[in-house]
Scaffold this active site. Structure first.
Site, PDB file in Angstrom:
ATOM      1  N   MET A  96      23.162 -29.210  27.789  1.00 25.79           N
ATOM      2  CA  MET A  96      22.437 -28.348  27.108  1.00 25.79           C
ATOM      3  C   MET A  96      21.425 -28.074  28.092  1.00 25.79           C
ATOM      4  SD  MET A  96      22.576 -29.283  23.318  1.00 25.79           S
ATOM      5  CE  MET A  96      23.937 -28.613  22.273  1.00 25.79           C
ATOM      6  N   GLY A  97      20.691 -26.972  27.857  1.00 22.88           N
ATOM      7  CA  GLY A  97      19.351 -26.570  28.405  1.00 22.88           C
ATOM      8  C   GLY A  97      19.702 -25.001  28.804  1.00 22.88           C
ATOM      9  N   ARG A  98      19.379 -23.925  27.772  1.00 20.19           N
ATOM     10  CA  ARG A  98      19.386 -22.746  28.242  1.00 20.19           C
ATOM     11  C   ARG A  98      18.446 -21.990  29.097  1.00 20.19           C
ATOM     12  NH1 ARG A  98      19.197 -20.268  22.763  1.00 20.19           N
ATOM     13  NH2 ARG A  98      18.733 -22.351  22.391  1.00 20.19           N
ATOM     14  N   GLN A 122      25.250 -34.294  22.643  1.00 19.52           N
ATOM     15  CA  GLN A 122      23.767 -34.611  23.311  1.00 19.52           C
ATOM     16  C   GLN A 122      22.869 -34.715  22.193  1.00 19.52           C
ATOM     17  OE1 GLN A 122      23.608 -31.923  26.724  1.00 19.52           O
ATOM     18  NE2 GLN A 122      25.616 -31.326  25.978  1.00 19.52           N
ATOM     19  N   ARG A 123      22.997 -34.107  20.902  1.00  9.89           N
ATOM     20  CA  ARG A 123      22.122 -33.931  20.012  1.00  9.89           C
ATOM     21  C   ARG A 123      22.103 -35.227  19.188  1.00  9.89           C
ATOM     22  NH1 ARG A 123      19.093 -29.724  19.014  1.00  9.89           N
ATOM     23  NH2 ARG A 123      19.894 -27.852  19.531  1.00  9.89           N
ATOM     24  N   ASP A 165      15.539 -30.457  24.387  1.00 10.59           N
ATOM     25  CA  ASP A 165      15.771 -29.686  25.739  1.00 10.59           C
ATOM     26  C   ASP A 165      14.473 -30.218  26.722  1.00 10.59           C
ATOM     27  OD1 ASP A 165      17.789 -28.381  25.100  1.00 10.59           O
ATOM     28  OD2 ASP A 165      16.713 -26.576  24.506  1.00 10.59           O
ATOM     29  N   ASP A 176       9.781 -24.582  20.173  1.00 10.96           N
ATOM     30  CA  ASP A 176       8.646 -23.535  20.318  1.00 10.96           C
ATOM     31  C   ASP A 176       8.722 -22.337  19.284  1.00 10.96           C
ATOM     32  OD1 ASP A 176      10.899 -22.577  21.743  1.00 10.96           O
ATOM     33  OD2 ASP A 176       9.747 -21.322  23.160  1.00 10.96           O
ATOM     34  N   HIS A 189      19.136 -63.502  26.276  1.00 10.00           N
ATOM     35  CA  HIS A 189      19.347 -62.664  27.456  1.00 10.00           C
ATOM     36  C   HIS A 189      19.873 -61.240  27.564  1.00 10.00           C
ATOM     37  CE1 HIS A 189      18.015 -66.228  29.526  1.00 10.00           C
ATOM     38  NE2 HIS A 189      17.674 -65.817  30.449  1.00 10.00           N
TER      39      HIS A 189
HETATM   40  P1  ATP Z   1      14.920 -25.131  19.289  1.00 11.78           P
HETATM   41  O1  ATP Z   1      14.033 -25.674  20.399  1.00 11.78           O
HETATM   42  O2  ATP Z   1      15.816 -26.124  18.746  1.00 11.78           O
HETATM   43  O3  ATP Z   1      15.554 -24.027  19.375  1.00 11.78           O
HETATM   44  P2  ATP Z   1      12.990 -23.765  17.651  1.00 11.78           P
HETATM   45  O4  ATP Z   1      11.979 -24.405  16.706  1.00 11.78           O
HETATM   46  O5  ATP Z   1      12.741 -23.106  18.878  1.00 11.78           O
HETATM   47  O6  ATP Z   1      13.885 -24.941  17.806  1.00 11.78           O
HETATM   48  P3  ATP Z   1      14.068 -21.386  16.264  1.00 11.78           P
HETATM   49  O7  ATP Z   1      15.346 -21.519  15.847  1.00 11.78           O
HETATM   50  O8  ATP Z   1      13.443 -20.518  17.360  1.00 11.78           O
HETATM   51  O9  ATP Z   1      13.968 -22.814  16.643  1.00 11.78           O
HETATM   52  O10 ATP Z   1      12.958 -21.373  14.930  1.00 11.78           O
HETATM   53  C1  ATP Z   1      13.246 -22.185  13.954  1.00 11.78           C
HETATM   54  C2  ATP Z   1      12.423 -21.428  12.673  1.00 11.78           C
HETATM   55  O11 ATP Z   1      11.275 -20.978  12.855  1.00 11.78           O
HETATM   56  C3  ATP Z   1      13.116 -19.997  12.756  1.00 11.78           C
HETATM   57  O12 ATP Z   1      14.434 -19.790  11.902  1.00 11.78           O
HETATM   58  C4  ATP Z   1      12.347 -19.131  11.866  1.00 11.78           C
HETATM   59  O13 ATP Z   1      12.141 -19.446  10.638  1.00 11.78           O
HETATM   60  C5  ATP Z   1      10.747 -19.837  12.570  1.00 11.78           C
HETATM   61  N1  ATP Z   1      10.274 -18.851  13.572  1.00 11.78           N
HETATM   62  C6  ATP Z   1      10.637 -18.989  14.682  1.00 11.78           C
HETATM   63  N2  ATP Z   1      10.009 -17.973  15.400  1.00 11.78           N
HETATM   64  C7  ATP Z   1       9.151 -17.394  14.750  1.00 11.78           C
HETATM   65  C8  ATP Z   1       8.194 -16.182  14.826  1.00 11.78           C
HETATM   66  N3  ATP Z   1       7.929 -15.770  15.965  1.00 11.78           N
HETATM   67  N4  ATP Z   1       7.451 -15.739  13.612  1.00 11.78           N
HETATM   68  C9  ATP Z   1       7.832 -16.626  12.202  1.00 11.78           C
HETATM   69  N5  ATP Z   1       8.752 -17.462  12.329  1.00 11.78           N
HETATM   70  C10 ATP Z   1       9.405 -17.894  13.272  1.00 11.78           C
END
Ligand code: ATP
Length: 768
Positions: A198-200, A294-295, A156, A109, A670
């Site tokens: 995992m799962g925050r 897990q990854r 997750d 996200d 099988h």
């Molecule tokens: P995971 O679910 O594994 O944590 P994620 O995509 O949520 O994956 P993040 O570390 O939150 O992982 O985001 C990955 C990258 O996306 C960040 O390092 C940043 O470069 C970009 N990013 C995340 N949120 C924002 C935001 N609000 N604005 C701009 N860039 C962002």
């Protein structure tokens, strides 16, 4: 004049997840296939900001072998610069300089929020690039609208709006594999294990692992336990131990809290289980933190399929988008790939976290999808066996016969276990009919032992992860066993309902029982079939239990075979799959391993097809400069043709190759029926079995509707984005290709084109 080619870039961002490589391969190849230029942005947003060599055009052959690799081969990173406007400004400049029209981002996200922000700011970023003289107005003119599509890659499964994220089933598989190992040692020593997963913010992995392995207790962030969780957990564990259970498994998500927001640590749980004071459980307890395993590892078949289908859909979405189109992401609901508004899903995902923080736990649960709440119910049903809380009044309690029909399939035992648990929790009597209708019919009054008996929970409790069919299964139809005899036995045992688990024979059996209702009043009881067969050929559903386990076995087999050719490189394997007259597993395995061709009974094999495919293989090997790391695969269903089989096709290829490459046939046999069932089959078994029990219970004891209502003989199944019951009569008349023992229409047939396109097969190889 021809319009300039669209340039579509793909990147992976955030935490890596298995299946991301399938996305990259699918996007690159689909883009090229549709006449676009494909680019990869390496190292996530870092690559977009740094530019240069990190933004690269990709050729068709460069993504060969991607399907069987774990992690992401184009790299990922957390990029601080992209959080700030100056970073995004440089990224925009690099996009324009490389002429990129559209960006497909696979990440969690955070990554998708960043993507949407980028798109929102795009016009102002271009303006700034021009006003500061970094780019000219002419340079930015063709790029007025940034076209972005998101794909959710995360282990997750934490994004709202989609049932599964790319990678979550691979992570779940790894967890369940570990829990299965731990269970053996726990049981040997009569120990307790606390397993942290995992799962925050999302308890999907912990919850589903609990359901798949039959864990005793699960701690998840969305449904925190009350202040008295200590007593609650100990009561459950004590009750399970009182049944005679020798092992205790507690699964805790890393983000698990109590209702006041205090973290629940594995150590706290361990101390409680190990408490030696009076009244304490005094269990020999260990903690296992699974961490990054897990990854790791390669993606399971489902994630390869999901990554591939969603990657293809993302390219289509990019090409169909107009400046007015809202930014979308690609989701899956049950079995349907759909486009959905990105920011709504991201906002909903954030509101789950906020709801948990604000201690609005009902809201948090309601914001998760239906599968999540269904599985939470499954967990409660299977762990609260034999409590009085949900028992029905005596007169509403039913006696339900359980029967398995057909070949064994992964998940059959999990389904039976869950349904038995449901019966015990509601006060029904679940009765095992051993060895299908053949076993039932062998019952004679002088020798009644063994054919039919009441389930014993201690025995059934250990079946969550067992392959095969513990109550025994048989292909014989009731007509073969003697319908009158079967009806008399149903009357003798006073069954109020029948729960069947099995494949096409089970469907056929159910149809026979329904038709015989007119003649035999004993058959006028509600009956339901939960489809379970690796062939996935039961009318009324797009998915049967066991088909996922089978696909995983096949995919692992094919990966190994493919790799075995890495020394010689120049080898084609022709692999024969099972599946009866249904090409489902051959096609889906072909999708998941990247087959050069798939032969299925629905199409047959002609000389022309073979000729085209062999000619194409010759061309491929002639052009192969040696960079490809492994052999090539052709999959053929066992009944694809009455003339050509795997051996003959391998011989034809070898003969035609004139020594320039090799060809061998290989028959996994099988092995495809699988050892330990996959977590997906186990979890769906539990969810669907409980739905079947609710359905049967809905008719009540000896009600008239139990035989007159069309759905009183029905099949439960996934159809598109829904899980539904369909009347057997309707399926018999309109949905069944009886001679070929398969549904008249199968959704998966639409995937054949994708398998062919991504495998590089000539478009004209197959008949129209
Ligand atoms: P995971 O679910 O594994 O944590 P994620 O995509 O949520 O994956 P993040 O570390 O939150 O992982 O985001 C990955 C990258 O996306 C960040 O390092 C940043 O470069 C970009 N990013 C995340 N949120 C924002 C935001 N609000 N604005 C701009 N860039 C962002």
């Amino acid at each position: 004049m021809e319009a300039p080619k669209k340039k579509i870039a793909v990147m992976t961002s955030g935490g890596d997840s298995p299946g991301m490589n399938a996305v990259v391969r699918a996007v690159v190849r689909t883009a090229i296939h549709l006449g676009c230029d494909a680019f990869c942005v390496y190292e996530g947003y870092e690559g977009l900001v740094k530019g240069g060599d990190l933004i690269r055009q990709m050729g068709w052959a460069e993504v060969r072998g991607y399907l069987s690799e774990g992690g992401t081969l184009i790299g990922t990173a957390r990029c601080m610069a992209f959080y700030e406007r100056p970073g995004r400004l440089t990224a925009a400049k690099n996009m324009v300089l490389n002429g990129i029209d559209a960006l497909i981002i696979c990440g969690g996200d955070g990554s998708l929020t960043g993507a949407d922000k980028f798109r929102g700011e795009w016009p102002s970023l271009l303006e700034e690039l021009v006003s500061t003289g970094q780019l000219t107005a002419d340079q930015v003119k063709p790029y007025q609208h940034l076209n972005i599509v998101g794909l959710v890659g995360s282990i997750d499964n934490d994004l709202s709006g989609t049932d599964a994220t790319i990678g979550c089933y691979s992570a779940l598989s790894r967890i369940c594999e570990m829990v299965d190992y731990i269970e053996a040692t726990a049981s040997s020593h009569s120990r307790a294990f606390v397993i942290e997963v995992m799962g925050r913010h999302c308890g999907w992995l912990a919850l589903l692992a609990g359901v798949a392995t039959g864990a005793d207790f699960v701690f998840i962030p969305e449904r925190p336990v009350s202040e008295c969780w200590h007593e609650e957990m100990c009561a459950v564990v004590k009750r399970h131990r009182s049944f005679g259970k020798r092992k205790t498994i507690v699964i805790v998500a890393e983000g698990a809290n109590d209702k006041d927001g205090n973290k629940i640590s594995p150590e706290q749980i361990k101390d409680l289980l190990a408490d030696k004071s009076e009244g304490g459980l005094a269990l020999d307890t260990r903690i296992t933190t699974l961490g990054h395993v897990q990854r790791g590892g390669t993606a399971v078949a489902y994630d390869r399929m999901l990554g591939t289908l969603q990657g293809v859909e993302a390219v289509k979405a990019v090409l169909e988008a107009t400046p007015e189109t809202e930014t979308c992401f690609i989701a899956i609901n049950e079995n349907k790939i759909v486009r959905k508004p990105l920011m709504k899903a991201v906002a909903e995902t954030k509101s789950v976290v906020q709801a948990v923080e604000a201690k609005q736990f009902d809201k948090a649960m309601s914001l998760r999808d239906t599968e999540f709440s269904d599985q939470y119910k499954s967990y409660l049903t299977t762990t609260n066996v034999k409590t009085d809380e949900h028992k029905l009044p005596e007169k509403e309690r039913m006696k339900i016969g359980f029967i398995n029909v057909g070949a064994p399939a992964g998940g059959m035992n999990a389904a039976v276990r869950a349904a038995v648990a449901y019966c015990f929790s509601r006060g029904h009597t679940p009765m095992a009919i051993h060895n299908g209708f053949a076993g039932f019919a062998r019952h004679h009054d002088d020798k009644p032992v063994g054919a039919v008996r009441e389930f014993d929970w201690l025995e059934v409790d250990g079946w969550a992860s067992k392959g095969g069919s513990e109550i025994g299964t048989n292909r014989e139809l009731p007509s073969e066993s003697g319908m009158e005899h079967v009806a008399s036995l149903i009357a003798k045992y006073e069954f109020d309902a029948l729960f069947m688990v099995g494949g096409f024979e089970a469907f056929h059996a159910l149809s026979q029982l329904r038709i015989a209702r007119g003649q035999f009043p004993a058959l006028r009881i509600p009956m339901v079939l939960l489809p379970a067969t690796i062939s996935n050929n039961v009318p009324g559903t797009e998915y049967s239990l066991g088909s996922d386990t089978c696909l995983n076995e096949l995919v692992q087999y094919c990966d190994k075979i493919k790799q075995s050719a890495s020394a010689t490189r120049r080898r084609v394997f022709v692999i024969e799959t099972q599946g009866g007259r249904s090409g489902y597993i051959a096609t889906l395995a072909g999708l998941a391993v990247g087959a050069s061709a798939v032969y299925i009974p629905e199409e047959g094999i002609s000389l022309g097809m073979l000729n085209t495919d062999v000619t194409h293989l010759k061309k491929v090997f002639a052009e192969d400069t040696g960079q490809s790391r492994a052999g090539r695969l052709i999959l053929i269903n066992e009944k694809a043709s009455s003339v050509y089989d795997a051996k003959l096709i391998a011989n034809i290829i070898r003969d035609e190759a004139h020594g320039r490459f090799e060809s061998r046939e290989s028959i996994p046999g099988h092995v495809q029926q699988g050892g330990v069932p996959s977590p997906m089959d186990r979890c769906r078994a539990v969810r669907h079995a409980i739905k079947c029990m609710e359905h049967l219970q809905g008719y009540g004891k000896k009600s008239a509707a139990g035989s007159t209502d069309a759905l009183s003989t029905s099949v439960i199944g996934i159809k598109g984005s829904e899980l539904v019951f369909t009347a057997v009569q309707e399926l018999e008349e309109h949905g069944t290709d009886w001679p070929n023992r398969r549904p008249k229409q199968s959704e998966w047939l639409r995937m054949r084109d994708i398998v062919d396109v991504l495998g590089g097969r000539p478009q004209h190889a197959r008949p129209e």
